[in-house]
Design an enzyme around this catalytic site. Structure first.
Site, PDB file in Angstrom:
ATOM      1  CE  LYS A  52      21.426  58.387  17.509  1.00 36.24           C
ATOM      2  NZ  LYS A  52      22.380  57.638  18.341  1.00 36.24           N
ATOM      3  CB  SER A 305      15.140  62.252  20.666  1.00 32.80           C
ATOM      4  OG  SER A 305      14.283  61.122  20.517  1.00 32.80           O
TER       5      SER A 305
END
Length: 411
Positions: A52, A305
């Site tokens: 992110k 992720s």
């Protein structure tokens, strides 16, 4: 080279002022297990332990002259924004639900330091989002979307740029997690242009399959219910901009991972490889079993992720994993209310059966009482033998392990 690819590569070069490329590591354990050449793109090793930070960086650097940013998030997006506020020396106001775990609040505050103010608003994320957007309207702060933003998508595409650069060739397949679609859209846009022969596989949590729903409807739709266990990817509705990129994805390239099975994968990677993955970070690895015939002998990249795992959740992960494997079950049992009944029941347990939960309240003027019992076994087949022994001795019982209504209230 197209305009998008050029921008993605420029973003990747600019990112180097903040952090080095995340490792692309060949995993010997998984490679041997599946007879393939399996590489892990370790976004769980970024400065904020998720990808992110890439989208936050790119979206913020594009806002020339802006000194105040705001976002709504209970997790990785908040931490990426907080980190970049401190890095860029700008002000950030981060709205988080009142129900956000203290560990996530503290971590976000640690990343942002004096540059970040955290506001706890609303019991549900929709309330938090509305508050953040209203705040931006009132103050002129720039709202940072977690995924549905062109600059965020471009920033997440840097993952694909690094994969191709590190491998020096295109892999046969890249496996991606999908939530709101920012990462999936960015990687898809870049790979489609630079490595069109590459196969892309998308994995979303079974309880938050927003891409599947959008592909079926032809446009983003809101799911009526979302299981929030995979909190980094459980999104009620995929983004409009991200779906514009993903609308032509073949439906058989989108896989859904059951939440309990993901817990098995988390435990496997922790126990075997020492990798700490959050549920969303394990999505790309969780589908390797069902892809096994297709990936044998090929080069595969799995994007892990994120690794923002709160270890207070470990008991729940173990519980879910054992239930998925069939090694833990819950029963409601009718126990005769007579001396020695409990002793009789304990005598039918197998040598490896372990009572994990036992709740019983003796009822007056009744011959039987109800017992809620949780049992852990060494193997799933042990429960069939236990059930036979309970029937033989007249212990009426009901397996409520997968009864969503009863288990929600009793377990």
């Amino acid at each position: 080279m197209t305009d998008f690819s050029s921008k993605a590569e420029a973003t990747t070069r600019a990112l180097r002022s903040v952090f080095d490329p995340t490792p692309l590591q060949r995993n010997a354990y998984l490679s041997n297990k599946y007879g393939a050449d399996i590489w892990l793109k370790r976004e769980d090793l970024s400065p904020v332990r998720s990808y992110k930070i890439r989208g936050a960086f790119n979206a913020m650097r594009k806002q020339t002259g802006q000194s105040h940013f705001a976002c709504a998030s209970a997790g990785n997006h908040a931490q990426g924004v907080a980190y970049m506020c401190r890095e860029m020396g700008v002000e950030g106001t981060i709205f988080m639900p009142v129900t956000t775990p203290g560990q996530k609040i503290d971590k976000t505050r640690a990343f942002g330091g004096k540059h970040v103010t955290i506001r706890l608003v609303g019991d549900f994320f929709d309330d938090t989002l509305a508050a953040a957007q209203a705040y931006c309207t009132e103050t002129g702060a720039h709202f940072l979307s977690p995924f549905d933003d062109a600059d965020v998508i471009e920033g997440q595409a840097s993952v694909a740029v690094e994969i191709l650069s590190d491998l020096n060739t295109a892999p046969d397949m890249v496996i991606l997690p999908v939530g709101g679609g920012g990462l999936a859209a960015g990687v898809t846009a870049y790979m489609t242009e630079q490595a069109p022969q590459n196969t892309l596989i998308y994995v979303e949590p079974e309880g938050g399959a927003s891409l599947t729903a959008a592909l079926q409807a032809g446009h983003p739709v809101a799911l009526p219910r979302v299981d929030t266990f995979v909190d980094g990817a459980a999104v009620a509705q995929i983004g409009a901009r991200t779906f514009d990129v993903l609308r032509d994805v073949p439906s058989d390239h989108v896989l859904r991972a059951p939440e309990n099975r993901i817990c098995v994968t988390i435990g496997e990677m922790l126990n075997v490889e020492g990798m700490v993955l959050e549920p969303a970070g394990a999505l790309s690895l969780d589908v390797l079993d069902e892809l096994a015939p297709k990936i044998a002998g090929k080069t595969i990249v799995c994007v892990t992720s994120g690794g923002n795992f709160d270890f207070e959740r470990l008991p729940e992960v173990k519980e879910r994993a054992m239930r998925h494997e069939g090694r833990k079950k819950y029963f409601v049992l009718r126990m005769p209310q007579r001396p020695g009944a409990l002793k009789d029941f304990l005598g039918i347990l197998g040598p490896s059966d372990d009572i994990a939960r036992f709740e019983y309240l003796k009822k007056s003027a009744r011959n039987f009482g109800s017992v809620l019992i949780g049992i852990e076994a060494a193997a799933p087949e042990d429960f069939a033998r236990l059930s036979e022994r309970m029937d033989a001795l007249g212990f009426e019982h009901r397996d409520i392990t997968n009864d969503t209504v009863l288990s929600e209230f009793l377990i």
